[in-house]
Design a protein around this motif. Structure first.
Motif, short mmCIF file in Angstrom:
data_model
loop_
_atom_site.label_atom_id
_atom_site.label_comp_id
_atom_site.label_asym_id
_atom_site.label_seq_id
_atom_site.Cartn_x
_atom_site.Cartn_y
_atom_site.Cartn_z
N HIS A 96 -58.50 -48.17 -41.10
CA HIS A 96 -57.22 -48.61 -41.66
C HIS A 96 -56.22 -47.44 -41.78
O HIS A 96 -55.39 -47.41 -42.70
CB HIS A 96 -57.41 -49.27 -43.03
N GLU A 101 -51.13 -53.30 -39.83
CA GLU A 101 -51.30 -53.24 -38.38
C GLU A 101 -50.96 -54.54 -37.67
O GLU A 101 -50.78 -54.56 -36.45
CB GLU A 101 -52.74 -52.83 -38.06
N TYR A 108 -49.75 -54.48 -28.85
CA TYR A 108 -51.13 -54.51 -28.36
C TYR A 108 -51.32 -55.57 -27.28
O TYR A 108 -52.09 -55.36 -26.34
CB TYR A 108 -52.08 -54.77 -29.52
N TRP A 410 -48.15 -45.21 -40.41
CA TRP A 410 -49.17 -44.17 -40.29
C TRP A 410 -48.81 -43.05 -41.24
O TRP A 410 -47.74 -42.45 -41.12
CB TRP A 410 -49.24 -43.66 -38.85
N ASP A 453 -56.28 -43.17 -33.76
CA ASP A 453 -56.09 -44.25 -34.73
C ASP A 453 -55.41 -45.45 -34.09
O ASP A 453 -55.78 -46.60 -34.33
CB ASP A 453 -55.26 -43.75 -35.92
N GLY A 457 -57.06 -49.27 -33.36
CA GLY A 457 -56.43 -50.54 -33.67
C GLY A 457 -56.34 -51.44 -32.47
O GLY A 457 -56.49 -52.68 -32.58
N SER A 460 -59.70 -53.04 -31.91
CA SER A 460 -59.89 -54.13 -32.88
C SER A 460 -59.11 -55.37 -32.47
O SER A 460 -59.58 -56.50 -32.61
CB SER A 460 -59.45 -53.68 -34.27
N TYR A 461 -57.89 -55.15 -31.95
CA TYR A 461 -57.09 -56.26 -31.46
C TYR A 461 -57.82 -57.00 -30.34
O TYR A 461 -57.88 -58.24 -30.33
CB TYR A 461 -55.73 -55.76 -30.96
#
Length: 489
Positions: A96, A101, A108, A410, A453, A457, A460-461
Protein backbone atom coordinates in the motif's frame (compact mmCIF):
# COMPACT_ATOMS: atom_id res chain seq x y z
CA UNK A 1 34.19 32.47 -32.63
CA UNK A 2 30.61 32.62 -33.98
CA UNK A 3 27.59 32.87 -31.67
CA UNK A 4 26.32 29.53 -33.00
CA UNK A 5 29.62 27.80 -32.24
CA UNK A 6 29.72 29.27 -28.75
CA UNK A 7 26.15 28.14 -28.05
CA UNK A 8 26.84 24.66 -29.42
CA UNK A 9 29.97 24.39 -27.26
CA UNK A 10 27.99 25.47 -24.23
CA UNK A 11 25.29 22.91 -25.01
CA UNK A 12 27.86 20.14 -25.35
CA UNK A 13 29.29 20.93 -21.92
CA UNK A 14 26.00 21.28 -20.06
CA UNK A 15 25.04 17.58 -19.93
CA UNK A 16 28.38 16.74 -18.33
CA UNK A 17 27.96 19.53 -15.81
CA UNK A 18 24.23 19.11 -15.23
CA UNK A 19 24.68 17.36 -11.92
CA UNK A 20 26.58 20.40 -10.67
CA UNK A 21 23.41 22.47 -11.09
CA UNK A 22 22.15 20.87 -7.92
CA UNK A 23 25.31 21.64 -6.00
CA UNK A 24 25.51 25.42 -5.41
CA UNK A 25 24.72 24.90 -1.76
CA UNK A 26 27.33 22.17 -1.49
CA UNK A 27 30.39 24.12 -2.56
CA UNK A 28 33.63 23.62 -0.68
CA UNK A 29 33.86 26.17 2.10
CA UNK A 30 36.67 27.94 3.83
CA UNK A 31 36.91 27.73 7.63
CA UNK A 32 35.53 31.26 7.86
CA UNK A 33 32.58 30.35 5.68
CA UNK A 34 31.87 27.25 7.74
CA UNK A 35 31.77 29.34 10.87
CA UNK A 36 29.38 31.82 9.28
CA UNK A 37 27.04 29.21 7.82
CA UNK A 38 26.70 27.46 11.16
CA UNK A 39 25.15 30.56 12.70
CA UNK A 40 21.39 29.93 13.09
CA UNK A 41 20.41 33.40 11.92
CA UNK A 42 22.40 33.05 8.74
CA UNK A 43 20.90 29.64 8.08
CA UNK A 44 17.34 30.80 8.56
CA UNK A 45 17.65 33.72 6.17
CA UNK A 46 19.74 32.13 3.43
CA UNK A 47 18.60 28.49 3.36
CA UNK A 48 18.20 27.15 -0.18
CA UNK A 49 14.74 25.79 -0.99
CA UNK A 50 14.40 26.15 -4.73
CA UNK A 51 17.15 23.86 -5.91
CA UNK A 52 19.35 24.13 -8.96
CA UNK A 53 20.99 27.50 -8.90
CA UNK A 54 18.30 29.47 -7.05
CA UNK A 55 18.33 30.59 -3.44
CA UNK A 56 15.43 30.31 -1.02
CA UNK A 57 12.44 31.41 -3.03
CA UNK A 58 13.69 33.26 -6.07
CA UNK A 59 10.86 35.67 -5.41
CA UNK A 60 12.75 37.14 -2.48
CA UNK A 61 16.44 36.60 -3.20
CA UNK A 62 18.87 37.05 -6.05
CA UNK A 63 19.50 33.92 -8.12
CA UNK A 64 23.22 34.63 -7.59
CA UNK A 65 22.94 34.05 -3.84
CA UNK A 66 24.88 31.04 -2.58
CA UNK A 67 24.68 29.22 0.71
CA UNK A 68 27.61 27.26 2.08
CA UNK A 69 26.78 24.32 4.33
CA UNK A 70 29.17 22.56 6.62
CA UNK A 71 29.67 19.00 5.38
CA UNK A 72 30.00 16.61 8.31
CA UNK A 73 32.78 14.07 8.01
CA UNK A 74 31.61 10.47 7.83
CA UNK A 75 33.97 7.53 7.69
CA UNK A 76 33.89 5.43 4.52
CA UNK A 77 32.78 2.43 6.56
CA UNK A 78 29.90 4.34 8.13
CA UNK A 79 28.85 5.73 4.75
CA UNK A 80 28.92 2.28 3.15
CA UNK A 81 26.85 0.86 6.00
CA UNK A 82 24.24 3.59 5.59
CA UNK A 83 24.06 3.06 1.83
CA UNK A 84 23.45 -0.63 2.42
CA UNK A 85 20.87 0.03 5.13
CA UNK A 86 18.89 2.61 3.13
CA UNK A 87 19.16 0.57 -0.06
CA UNK A 88 17.86 -2.55 1.66
CA UNK A 89 14.92 -0.61 3.09
CA UNK A 90 14.02 0.80 -0.32
CA UNK A 91 14.12 -2.65 -1.89
CA UNK A 92 11.78 -4.16 0.69
CA UNK A 93 8.19 -4.53 -0.56
CA UNK A 94 6.07 -1.68 0.72
CA UNK A 95 2.41 -2.80 0.84
CA UNK A 96 0.00 0.00 0.00
CA UNK A 97 2.90 2.38 -0.70
CA UNK A 98 0.62 4.08 -3.21
CA UNK A 99 -2.51 5.26 -1.44
CA UNK A 100 -5.92 5.52 -3.14
CA UNK A 101 -4.65 3.26 -5.92
CA UNK A 102 -8.10 2.85 -7.46
CA UNK A 103 -7.42 6.20 -9.15
CA UNK A 104 -4.84 4.41 -11.34
CA UNK A 105 -7.25 1.86 -12.82
CA UNK A 106 -7.41 3.68 -16.17
CA UNK A 107 -3.63 3.93 -16.43
CA UNK A 108 -3.15 0.30 -15.45
CA UNK A 109 -5.73 -0.77 -18.05
CA UNK A 110 -3.80 1.00 -20.81
CA UNK A 111 -0.54 -0.44 -19.53
CA UNK A 112 -2.03 -3.93 -19.56
CA UNK A 113 -3.03 -3.49 -23.20
CA UNK A 114 0.50 -2.38 -24.00
CA UNK A 115 1.92 -5.44 -22.23
CA UNK A 116 -0.41 -7.77 -24.14
CA UNK A 117 0.89 -6.31 -27.41
CA UNK A 118 4.46 -7.00 -26.33
CA UNK A 119 3.69 -10.57 -25.27
CA UNK A 120 1.91 -11.20 -28.57
CA UNK A 121 4.91 -9.93 -30.47
CA UNK A 122 2.87 -7.20 -32.12
CA UNK A 123 4.81 -4.07 -33.06
CA UNK A 124 3.82 -1.07 -30.99
CA UNK A 125 1.86 1.46 -33.00
CA UNK A 126 1.36 4.21 -30.47
CA UNK A 127 2.98 5.93 -27.51
CA UNK A 128 1.69 5.55 -23.96
CA UNK A 129 2.72 8.76 -22.26
CA UNK A 130 3.37 9.72 -18.65
CA UNK A 131 3.84 13.45 -17.96
CA UNK A 132 5.38 14.58 -14.67
CA UNK A 133 5.13 18.21 -13.59
CA UNK A 134 7.11 19.34 -10.56
CA UNK A 135 9.72 21.51 -8.88
CA UNK A 136 13.53 21.18 -8.83
CA UNK A 137 13.36 17.48 -7.98
CA UNK A 138 11.67 16.98 -11.36
CA UNK A 139 13.64 19.65 -13.25
CA UNK A 140 16.94 17.85 -12.57
CA UNK A 141 15.71 14.85 -14.64
CA UNK A 142 17.54 12.50 -12.29
CA UNK A 143 14.42 11.00 -10.68
CA UNK A 144 12.37 11.21 -13.89
CA UNK A 145 15.30 10.06 -16.01
CA UNK A 146 15.64 6.87 -13.95
CA UNK A 147 11.87 6.33 -13.94
CA UNK A 148 11.94 6.71 -17.72
CA UNK A 149 14.80 4.21 -18.08
CA UNK A 150 13.08 1.57 -15.93
CA UNK A 151 9.66 2.09 -17.50
CA UNK A 152 10.96 1.98 -21.06
CA UNK A 153 13.14 -1.04 -20.39
CA UNK A 154 9.98 -2.97 -19.53
CA UNK A 155 7.47 -1.51 -21.99
CA UNK A 156 9.47 -0.04 -24.88
CA UNK A 157 11.35 3.19 -25.57
CA UNK A 158 8.82 5.85 -26.53
CA UNK A 159 11.37 8.66 -26.63
CA UNK A 160 11.94 11.68 -24.41
CA UNK A 161 8.50 13.17 -25.04
CA UNK A 162 8.07 16.82 -24.06
CA UNK A 163 11.01 19.14 -23.44
CA UNK A 164 11.47 22.88 -23.20
CA UNK A 165 12.93 24.69 -26.19
CA UNK A 166 16.56 25.70 -25.76
CA UNK A 167 18.08 26.24 -22.29
CA UNK A 168 15.46 27.97 -20.11
CA UNK A 169 17.63 27.76 -16.99
CA UNK A 170 21.14 26.76 -15.96
CA UNK A 171 21.75 23.04 -16.01
CA UNK A 172 18.55 22.17 -17.88
CA UNK A 173 18.75 18.83 -19.62
CA UNK A 174 16.65 15.87 -20.59
CA UNK A 175 18.67 12.67 -20.48
CA UNK A 176 18.89 11.13 -23.96
CA UNK A 177 18.81 14.44 -25.83
CA UNK A 178 20.87 17.57 -26.52
CA UNK A 179 19.89 21.15 -27.25
CA UNK A 180 21.29 24.56 -28.12
CA UNK A 181 20.06 28.08 -28.93
CA UNK A 182 21.35 31.39 -30.24
CA UNK A 183 21.67 34.27 -27.75
CA UNK A 184 18.80 36.39 -29.07
CA UNK A 185 15.97 34.62 -27.24
CA UNK A 186 14.14 35.72 -24.09
CA UNK A 187 12.90 33.12 -21.63
CA UNK A 188 9.67 33.68 -19.72
CA UNK A 189 8.24 31.60 -16.88
CA UNK A 190 11.48 30.01 -15.66
CA UNK A 191 11.49 32.12 -12.49
CA UNK A 192 7.70 32.65 -12.38
CA UNK A 193 8.29 36.29 -11.43
CA UNK A 194 6.63 37.88 -14.45
CA UNK A 195 4.20 35.55 -16.19
CA UNK A 196 2.82 38.36 -18.33
CA UNK A 197 -0.34 37.10 -19.99
CA UNK A 198 0.63 33.52 -19.11
CA UNK A 199 1.15 32.38 -22.73
CA UNK A 200 3.52 29.66 -21.59
CA UNK A 201 2.05 26.52 -23.12
CA UNK A 202 2.03 23.05 -21.57
CA UNK A 203 5.28 23.35 -19.64
CA UNK A 204 5.01 26.83 -18.14
CA UNK A 205 8.04 28.25 -20.00
CA UNK A 206 8.34 30.04 -23.34
CA UNK A 207 11.17 31.22 -25.58
CA UNK A 208 10.56 34.42 -27.56
CA UNK A 209 12.35 36.71 -30.02
CA UNK A 210 11.53 39.37 -32.60
CA UNK A 211 14.87 39.13 -34.40
CA UNK A 212 15.71 37.33 -37.64
CA UNK A 213 18.31 34.58 -37.75
CA UNK A 214 17.71 33.27 -34.22
CA UNK A 215 17.82 29.47 -33.93
CA UNK A 216 17.04 26.60 -31.58
CA UNK A 217 18.11 22.98 -31.98
CA UNK A 218 17.11 19.61 -30.54
CA UNK A 219 18.95 16.31 -30.92
CA UNK A 220 16.81 13.28 -30.08
CA UNK A 221 15.69 9.92 -31.47
CA UNK A 222 12.04 9.76 -32.55
CA UNK A 223 9.60 8.85 -35.29
CA UNK A 224 7.38 11.88 -34.73
CA UNK A 225 8.26 15.41 -33.73
CA UNK A 226 5.89 18.10 -32.55
CA UNK A 227 6.84 21.76 -32.24
CA UNK A 228 4.53 23.76 -30.00
CA UNK A 229 4.49 27.50 -30.65
CA UNK A 230 2.26 30.52 -30.14
CA UNK A 231 0.04 31.60 -32.98
CA UNK A 232 -0.32 35.39 -32.83
CA UNK A 233 -1.19 38.39 -34.99
CA UNK A 234 1.89 39.55 -36.88
CA UNK A 235 3.84 36.42 -35.94
CA UNK A 236 7.00 35.65 -37.88
CA UNK A 237 7.94 32.57 -39.89
CA UNK A 238 10.30 29.75 -38.95
CA UNK A 239 12.55 27.63 -41.14
CA UNK A 240 12.59 24.01 -39.94
CA UNK A 241 15.18 21.39 -40.93
CA UNK A 242 15.82 17.77 -39.96
CA UNK A 243 19.42 16.55 -40.17
CA UNK A 244 20.22 19.61 -42.33
CA UNK A 245 17.79 18.44 -45.01
CA UNK A 246 15.38 20.43 -47.12
CA UNK A 247 13.81 23.29 -45.13
CA UNK A 248 10.12 23.51 -44.26
CA UNK A 249 8.48 26.87 -43.53
CA UNK A 250 6.29 27.27 -40.45
CA UNK A 251 4.04 30.32 -40.26
CA UNK A 252 3.16 31.51 -36.74
CA UNK A 253 0.97 34.43 -37.82
CA UNK A 254 -2.76 34.11 -37.06
CA UNK A 255 -5.79 36.34 -36.59
CA UNK A 256 -5.97 35.46 -32.90
CA UNK A 257 -3.51 34.29 -30.26
CA UNK A 258 -3.69 30.56 -29.65
CA UNK A 259 -1.98 27.18 -29.63
CA UNK A 260 0.08 26.42 -32.72
CA UNK A 261 1.40 22.95 -33.52
CA UNK A 262 3.73 21.70 -36.24
CA UNK A 263 3.82 17.89 -36.59
CA UNK A 264 6.55 16.12 -38.48
CA UNK A 265 6.74 12.33 -39.03
CA UNK A 266 10.28 11.09 -39.54
CA UNK A 267 12.26 7.86 -39.97
CA UNK A 268 13.31 6.02 -36.82
CA UNK A 269 16.73 6.99 -35.54
CA UNK A 270 18.66 10.00 -34.29
CA UNK A 271 17.71 13.43 -35.56
CA UNK A 272 19.11 16.94 -35.40
CA UNK A 273 16.20 19.37 -35.60
CA UNK A 274 16.67 23.10 -36.06
CA UNK A 275 14.31 26.05 -36.30
CA UNK A 276 15.46 29.53 -37.39
CA UNK A 277 13.49 32.77 -37.45
CA UNK A 278 13.31 34.21 -40.96
CA UNK A 279 12.22 37.79 -40.31
CA UNK A 280 12.16 40.52 -37.68
CA UNK A 281 8.75 39.59 -36.27
CA UNK A 282 7.61 38.11 -32.95
CA UNK A 283 7.99 34.36 -32.53
CA UNK A 284 7.27 32.39 -29.34
CA UNK A 285 8.27 28.73 -29.03
CA UNK A 286 6.61 26.68 -26.28
CA UNK A 287 8.30 23.29 -26.47
CA UNK A 288 9.24 20.16 -28.41
CA UNK A 289 7.64 16.69 -28.25
CA UNK A 290 9.80 13.84 -29.61
CA UNK A 291 8.13 10.41 -29.47
CA UNK A 292 8.23 6.95 -30.99
CA UNK A 293 6.26 3.73 -30.36
CA UNK A 294 6.61 2.70 -26.72
CA UNK A 295 6.16 4.49 -23.40
CA UNK A 296 7.46 7.77 -21.99
CA UNK A 297 8.12 9.31 -18.59
CA UNK A 298 8.43 13.01 -19.30
CA UNK A 299 10.04 15.66 -17.12
CA UNK A 300 8.36 19.08 -16.90
CA UNK A 301 9.91 20.81 -13.90
CA UNK A 302 10.68 24.38 -12.87
CA UNK A 303 13.06 25.20 -10.02
CA UNK A 304 11.21 26.69 -7.08
CA UNK A 305 7.74 25.94 -8.45
CA UNK A 306 4.65 25.28 -6.36
CA UNK A 307 1.67 23.26 -7.58
CA UNK A 308 -0.84 26.15 -7.89
CA UNK A 309 1.53 27.84 -10.37
CA UNK A 310 -0.02 25.74 -13.16
CA UNK A 311 -3.34 27.54 -12.69
CA UNK A 312 -1.64 30.89 -13.44
CA UNK A 313 -0.70 29.84 -16.96
CA UNK A 314 -2.94 30.60 -19.94
CA UNK A 315 -5.57 27.89 -19.40
CA UNK A 316 -6.90 27.72 -22.99
CA UNK A 317 -3.33 27.12 -24.18
CA UNK A 318 -2.54 24.65 -21.40
CA UNK A 319 -5.75 22.67 -21.84
CA UNK A 320 -5.43 22.58 -25.63
CA UNK A 321 -1.94 21.07 -25.53
CA UNK A 322 -2.83 18.74 -22.65
CA UNK A 323 -5.76 17.31 -24.58
CA UNK A 324 -3.72 16.97 -27.77
CA UNK A 325 -0.93 15.13 -25.95
CA UNK A 326 -3.43 12.75 -24.29
CA UNK A 327 -1.33 11.43 -21.36
CA UNK A 328 -2.26 8.10 -19.82
CA UNK A 329 -0.89 9.23 -16.46
CA UNK A 330 -0.24 12.69 -15.02
CA UNK A 331 2.20 12.93 -12.11
CA UNK A 332 2.31 16.03 -9.90
CA UNK A 333 5.47 16.20 -7.76
CA UNK A 334 5.26 19.32 -5.59
CA UNK A 335 5.40 20.33 -1.94
CA UNK A 336 9.04 21.13 -1.12
CA UNK A 337 8.64 24.86 -1.75
CA UNK A 338 5.13 25.09 -0.30
CA UNK A 339 6.48 23.62 2.93
CA UNK A 340 8.92 26.52 3.18
CA UNK A 341 6.37 29.27 2.56
CA UNK A 342 5.85 31.57 5.58
CA UNK A 343 2.38 32.42 4.27
CA UNK A 344 1.18 28.80 4.07
CA UNK A 345 -2.37 28.19 5.18
CA UNK A 346 -3.92 24.75 5.32
CA UNK A 347 -7.36 25.76 4.11
CA UNK A 348 -6.22 27.88 1.19
CA UNK A 349 -3.60 25.34 0.12
CA UNK A 350 -6.04 22.44 0.13
CA UNK A 351 -8.48 24.54 -1.85
CA UNK A 352 -5.84 25.50 -4.44
CA UNK A 353 -4.51 21.95 -4.69
CA UNK A 354 -8.01 20.54 -5.10
CA UNK A 355 -8.74 23.14 -7.77
CA UNK A 356 -5.65 22.03 -9.69
CA UNK A 357 -6.66 18.34 -9.52
CA UNK A 358 -10.24 19.12 -10.54
CA UNK A 359 -9.07 21.32 -13.42
CA UNK A 360 -6.86 18.58 -14.82
CA UNK A 361 -9.66 16.02 -14.46
CA UNK A 362 -11.90 18.40 -16.40
CA UNK A 363 -9.38 18.88 -19.21
CA UNK A 364 -8.41 15.21 -19.60
CA UNK A 365 -10.95 13.04 -17.77
CA UNK A 366 -9.47 9.88 -19.28
CA UNK A 367 -6.05 10.52 -17.67
CA UNK A 368 -5.15 9.07 -14.27
CA UNK A 369 -3.47 11.37 -11.74
CA UNK A 370 -0.79 10.46 -9.20
CA UNK A 371 0.68 12.90 -6.67
CA UNK A 372 4.22 12.45 -5.37
CA UNK A 373 4.53 14.18 -2.02
CA UNK A 374 7.61 16.08 -0.79
CA UNK A 375 10.64 14.25 0.53
CA UNK A 376 11.96 14.62 4.05
CA UNK A 377 13.91 17.80 4.83
CA UNK A 378 15.83 19.31 7.67
CA UNK A 379 16.61 22.91 8.60
CA UNK A 380 19.62 24.24 10.47
CA UNK A 381 18.60 25.70 13.85
CA UNK A 382 20.86 26.36 16.84
CA UNK A 383 23.81 24.62 15.23
CA UNK A 384 21.85 21.40 14.59
CA UNK A 385 19.69 20.00 11.81
CA UNK A 386 16.04 19.72 12.84
CA UNK A 387 13.04 18.14 11.16
CA UNK A 388 11.22 20.53 8.86
CA UNK A 389 7.72 20.86 10.33
CA UNK A 390 6.18 22.26 7.16
CA UNK A 391 6.70 19.03 5.24
CA UNK A 392 4.28 17.10 7.43
CA UNK A 393 1.59 19.73 6.94
CA UNK A 394 1.95 19.53 3.16
CA UNK A 395 1.79 15.73 3.20
CA UNK A 396 -1.43 15.75 5.20
CA UNK A 397 -3.01 18.46 3.03
CA UNK A 398 -2.13 16.65 -0.20
CA UNK A 399 -3.38 13.33 1.14
CA UNK A 400 -6.67 14.91 2.17
CA UNK A 401 -7.22 16.22 -1.36
CA UNK A 402 -6.21 12.98 -3.07
CA UNK A 403 -8.51 10.97 -0.83
CA UNK A 404 -11.58 12.83 -2.08
CA UNK A 405 -10.58 13.86 -5.62
CA UNK A 406 -9.85 10.59 -7.45
CA UNK A 407 -6.09 10.86 -7.21
CA UNK A 408 -3.42 8.36 -6.08
CA UNK A 409 -0.67 9.38 -3.64
CA UNK A 410 2.93 8.25 -3.10
CA UNK A 411 4.49 9.44 0.16
CA UNK A 412 8.11 10.25 -0.76
CA UNK A 413 9.04 11.16 2.83
CA UNK A 414 7.65 7.94 4.27
CA UNK A 415 9.47 5.85 1.63
CA UNK A 416 12.73 7.56 2.64
CA UNK A 417 12.25 6.38 6.21
CA UNK A 418 9.91 8.99 7.65
CA UNK A 419 10.59 12.27 9.48
CA UNK A 420 14.26 12.66 10.35
CA UNK A 421 15.50 10.31 7.61
CA UNK A 422 17.20 13.09 5.65
CA UNK A 423 20.19 13.25 7.99
CA UNK A 424 20.99 9.61 7.29
CA UNK A 425 20.68 10.20 3.54
CA UNK A 426 23.17 13.08 3.76
CA UNK A 427 25.66 10.94 5.70
CA UNK A 428 25.19 8.17 3.11
CA UNK A 429 26.07 10.59 0.32
CA UNK A 430 22.62 10.20 -1.23
CA UNK A 431 21.40 13.70 -0.33
CA UNK A 432 22.94 17.15 -0.60
CA UNK A 433 24.30 19.03 2.43
CA UNK A 434 21.38 21.46 2.06
CA UNK A 435 19.22 18.61 3.50
CA UNK A 436 16.62 19.27 0.79
CA UNK A 437 17.93 17.91 -2.52
CA UNK A 438 19.52 14.60 -3.41
CA UNK A 439 22.56 13.36 -5.26
CA UNK A 440 22.22 11.43 -8.49
CA UNK A 441 22.52 8.14 -6.59
CA UNK A 442 19.82 9.23 -4.18
CA UNK A 443 17.38 10.29 -6.89
CA UNK A 444 17.94 7.06 -8.80
CA UNK A 445 17.43 4.90 -5.70
CA UNK A 446 14.18 6.72 -4.92
CA UNK A 447 12.97 6.38 -8.51
CA UNK A 448 13.71 2.66 -8.46
CA UNK A 449 11.67 2.28 -5.25
CA UNK A 450 8.85 4.34 -6.70
CA UNK A 451 8.74 2.30 -9.91
CA UNK A 452 8.78 -0.94 -7.89
CA UNK A 453 5.76 0.32 -5.92
CA UNK A 454 3.98 1.39 -9.09
CA UNK A 455 4.60 -1.96 -10.79
CA UNK A 456 3.50 -3.84 -7.68
CA UNK A 457 0.20 -2.01 -8.01
CA UNK A 458 0.08 -2.95 -11.67
CA UNK A 459 0.56 -6.65 -10.82
CA UNK A 460 -2.26 -6.41 -8.28
CA UNK A 461 -4.45 -4.81 -10.95
CA UNK A 462 -3.77 -7.69 -13.35
CA UNK A 463 -4.59 -10.26 -10.66
CA UNK A 464 -7.90 -8.56 -9.94
CA UNK A 465 -8.78 -8.44 -13.61
CA UNK A 466 -7.48 -11.85 -14.71
CA UNK A 467 -10.06 -14.17 -16.33
CA UNK A 468 -9.66 -16.66 -13.45
CA UNK A 469 -10.26 -14.01 -10.81
CA UNK A 470 -13.27 -12.58 -12.61
CA UNK A 471 -14.76 -16.08 -13.12
CA UNK A 472 -14.26 -16.89 -9.44
CA UNK A 473 -15.90 -13.61 -8.49
CA UNK A 474 -18.91 -14.36 -10.65
CA UNK A 475 -19.25 -17.84 -9.09
CA UNK A 476 -19.02 -16.37 -5.59
CA UNK A 477 -21.72 -13.87 -6.48
CA UNK A 478 -23.92 -16.61 -7.92
CA UNK A 479 -23.40 -18.76 -4.83
CA UNK A 480 -24.34 -15.88 -2.55
CA UNK A 481 -27.53 -15.34 -4.50
CA UNK A 482 -28.49 -19.04 -4.39
CA UNK A 483 -27.47 -19.68 -0.77
CA UNK A 484 -29.70 -20.64 2.17
CA UNK A 485 -32.83 -18.57 2.30
CA UNK A 486 -32.39 -17.36 -1.24
CA UNK A 487 -35.47 -17.02 -3.41
CA UNK A 488 -33.43 -17.01 -6.63
CA UNK A 489 -34.15 -19.95 -8.97
Amino acid sequence: MSARLLAALRASLLPALAALALLPACAQTTPAQKKTSAHPAAASTRHTTTGAGHAASGRRHSSRARVHYYVARVSPARRAALVEEIGARLKEPAPHAIAYEDALEGFYAQLASREEELHAGDPATGTLRVLQWGDSHTAADEFTGEARRVFQQQFGDGGIGYSYAGHPFAGYRIIGSARAQSPGWKTQGNKFLDLGDGDLGMGGISLSTDRAGQWVTLDAPCTELELQYLEQPGGGSLRFTDNDGDPIEIQTAADETGAGTFRYPCPAGDHHFEITTEDAAPVTVLGWVATQPGVTWESIGINGAEAPLILKWNQPLFSSYLKDNSPSLIVLAYGTNEAASPDWDEGSYEQAFASLIDTIHQYVPESSILVIGPGDRAVLRHHAWRDYDGTGRIVEAQRAVCRTHDCAYWDWRDRMGGPGAMQQWVYAGWAQPDHTHFTGDGYRALADAFMADLMAGFESYKERHSPETETAGQQDLKGARNGPGSTNP
